[in-house]
Design a protein around this motif. Structure first.
Motif, PDB file in Angstrom:
ATOM      1  N   ASP A 282       0.834  -1.200   0.000  1.00 11.88           N
ATOM      2  CA  ASP A 282       0.000   0.000   0.000  1.00 11.88           C
ATOM      3  C   ASP A 282       0.866   1.246   0.000  1.00 11.88           C
ATOM      4  OD1 ASP A 282      -2.522   1.387   0.202  1.00 11.88           O
ATOM      5  OD2 ASP A 282      -1.994   1.814   2.279  1.00 11.88           O
TER       6      ASP A 282
ATOM      7  N   ARG B 135      -1.844  -1.683  -6.270  1.00  9.33           N
ATOM      8  CA  ARG B 135      -3.282  -1.834  -6.147  1.00  9.33           C
ATOM      9  C   ARG B 135      -3.647  -3.061  -5.305  1.00  9.33           C
ATOM     10  NH1 ARG B 135      -5.519  -1.758 -12.130  1.00  9.33           N
ATOM     11  NH2 ARG B 135      -3.657  -3.046 -12.407  1.00  9.33           N
ATOM     12  N   PRO B 136      -4.767  -2.987  -4.548  1.00 10.05           N
ATOM     13  CA  PRO B 136      -5.154  -4.103  -3.674  1.00 10.05           C
ATOM     14  C   PRO B 136      -5.358  -5.423  -4.407  1.00 10.05           C
ATOM     15  CG  PRO B 136      -6.392  -2.129  -3.098  1.00 10.05           C
ATOM     16  CD  PRO B 136      -5.640  -1.819  -4.364  1.00 10.05           C
ATOM     17  N   ASN B 137      -5.924  -5.359  -5.618  1.00 13.38           N
ATOM     18  CA  ASN B 137      -6.159  -6.617  -6.341  1.00 13.38           C
ATOM     19  C   ASN B 137      -4.842  -7.288  -6.730  1.00 13.38           C
ATOM     20  OD1 ASN B 137      -5.631  -4.526  -8.184  1.00 13.38           O
ATOM     21  ND2 ASN B 137      -6.618  -5.642  -9.854  1.00 13.38           N
TER      22      ASN B 137
ATOM     23  N   GLU C  45     -10.611 -10.837  -0.793  1.00 13.71           N
ATOM     24  CA  GLU C  45     -10.078  -9.560  -1.275  1.00 13.71           C
ATOM     25  C   GLU C  45     -10.769  -8.386  -0.595  1.00 13.71           C
ATOM     26  OE1 GLU C  45      -9.412  -7.180  -5.534  1.00 13.71           O
ATOM     27  OE2 GLU C  45     -10.012  -9.292  -5.515  1.00 13.71           O
ATOM     28  N   LYS C  46     -12.034  -8.574  -0.241  1.00 16.40           N
ATOM     29  CA  LYS C  46     -12.763  -7.522   0.476  1.00 16.40           C
ATOM     30  C   LYS C  46     -12.150  -7.281   1.847  1.00 16.40           C
ATOM     31  CE  LYS C  46     -17.374  -6.223   2.061  1.00 16.40           C
ATOM     32  NZ  LYS C  46     -18.808  -6.630   2.161  1.00 16.40           N
TER      33      LYS C  46
ATOM     34  N   LYS D  42      -9.104  -5.124   1.368  1.00 16.53           N
ATOM     35  CA  LYS D  42      -9.428  -3.719   1.117  1.00 16.53           C
ATOM     36  C   LYS D  42      -9.922  -3.032   2.387  1.00 16.53           C
ATOM     37  CE  LYS D  42     -10.544  -4.375  -3.784  1.00 16.53           C
ATOM     38  NZ  LYS D  42     -11.603  -4.312  -4.829  1.00 16.53           N
TER      39      LYS D  42
ATOM     40  N   THR E 121      -8.395   0.316   4.247  1.00 10.89           N
ATOM     41  CA  THR E 121      -9.227   1.468   4.590  1.00 10.89           C
ATOM     42  C   THR E 121      -9.111   1.810   6.073  1.00 10.89           C
ATOM     43  OG1 THR E 121     -10.788   0.867   2.835  1.00 10.89           O
ATOM     44  CG2 THR E 121     -11.559   2.400   4.531  1.00 10.89           C
TER      45      THR E 121
END
Length: 374
Positions: free
Chosen positions: A216, A221-223, A243-244, A247, A251
């Motif tokens: 990060d 990117r997170p994916n 993956e959620k 993310k 956050t």
């Protein structure tokens, strides 16, 4: 007068049951399905269930069929215990020092066996209000599906009428908790491989958190991070989180970083002002984890104004934010600022700390305080 409709399918149920044969294959007549295809009751691979108005063919050891508005569980089965130690399997008579230990034990077993749990009922003592017994069920114990449509619900779980559960009660004589009922049979398949993706068990490992934070900061990117972790673990199914979840962690970390950055900037401002003018006063309150709770600051002009206009002080905290201003009135009838504070919350203890620090700064308490709070 309309004629009655002709009877259709008369005797079909009786004929179907005769074709199926007795439940016990050894008692079935020759030529029936049970008599010709099954050797005993427990080893039926091809099960035929006859009921009023319907004959259902089931080609699986696991099946739940809706018949006449009811759910009939045709097969209950134990999860695979081959990889579990004997003391990891719940049994009647097991004892635990605390209720939480019993809960943790069953949750650990459920994760390894391939299902999730939930606390269904808890009974409390009428006098002490302490729990005295508790029922922990498989989370697919419901009989009827929810009336809320699936797209509107989170973490949808299909009902299976599962009877797997444990009952734990408090033994007053020994002063510990004991399992007095245990049912390990499930009406649905259990999969330890899939259990890691249940909401109750999803968790980021320390290694995953370090990789996520490093990527990060490098603006990856997170994916892409999730794909890299998946390849490292041998596939997404081996990760234990989605993956959620990744993310959400980014956050939450970003939000925490922003809060810490604001606190650091505020402390830097306080120290700069203190260096410029020694009469600048500030006080900061931290909690047990050294996290910011509240702060009070008063500059030199406010302290000088209080000496002349500090008889009556108004406390204004109506900004919709955890911000408090101390305001007085000068000899021209105009408002003059006498100090500021930021509250961690609006509890009484927070206000008490702010007032005590402000009075400590001013030296004396005002004769009257006006506030909109009661």
């Amino acid at each position: 007068m309309e004629p009655e409709p002709p009877s259709q399918g008369k005797g079909v149920v009786a004929t179907g049951r005769k074709l199926i044969g007795a439940t016990n294959p050894l008692a079935s007549e020759l030529g029936t399905i049970h008599g010709g295809l099954a050797s005993n009751v427990l080893s039926i691979d091809l099960a035929i269930h006859g009921c009023s108005g319907l004959c259902v063919w089931i080609f699986s050891d696991w099946s739940i069929e809706h018949v006449s508005g009811e759910i009939l569980t045709l097969f209950d089965k134990l999860p695979d215990h081959g990889f579990l130690q004997e003391d990891e399997i719940p049994r009647v008579g097991m004892r635990f020092d605390q209720l939480q230990m019993a809960q943790d034990f069953y949750v650990t077993y459920a994760k390894k066996a391939g299902f999730a749990t939930k606390i269904r009922t808890t009974t409390f003592d009428k006098i002490t209000k302490a729990p005295v017994n508790q029922a922990i069920h498989c989370n697919r114990d419901e009989i009827h599906e929810s009336r809320v449509k699936a797209p509107m619900r989170k973490n949808t779980i299909s009902a299976a009428g599962c009877k797997a559960r444990i009952y734990v009660k408090f033994d007053k004589d020994v002063q510990d908790w004991v399992l007095f009922k245990v049912n390990l049979m499930h009406s649905h398949p259990c999969s330890p491989r899939k259990a890691v993706h249940y909401h109750e068990y999803r968790k980021l490992t320390m290694h995953a958190k370090c990789v996520i934070e490093d990527n990060d900061e490098a603006e990856i990117r997170p994916n892409k991070t999730f794909l890299a972790l998946s390849n490292e673990a041998g596939g997404p199914s081996n990760l234990g989180f989605s993956e959620k979840d990744l993310k959400n962690y980014i956050t939450a970390r970003l939000r925490t970083s922003n809060v810490n950055a604001d606190v650091r900037e505020m402390m830097s401002y306080f120290m700069r002002m203190k260096d410029i003018n020694p009469n600048f006063f500030y006080a900061v309150k931290l909690d047990e984890d050294c996290k910011f709770k509240s702060a009070v600051w008063v500059d030199a002009r406010c302290r000088a104004s209080y000496e002349y206009y500090g008889d009556v002080v108004s406390i204004d905290s109506t900004h919709g934010l955890p911000f408090v201003s101390f305001v007085g009135v000068n000899h021209h009838g105009k408002s003059t600022l006498l100090g500021c504070a930021v509250l961690g919350n609006e509890e009484i203890t927070s206000y008490e700390w702010v007032f005590s620090q402000w009075v400590k700064c001013m030296g004396t308490a005002p004769q009257c305080i006006i506030t909109d709070q009661c």
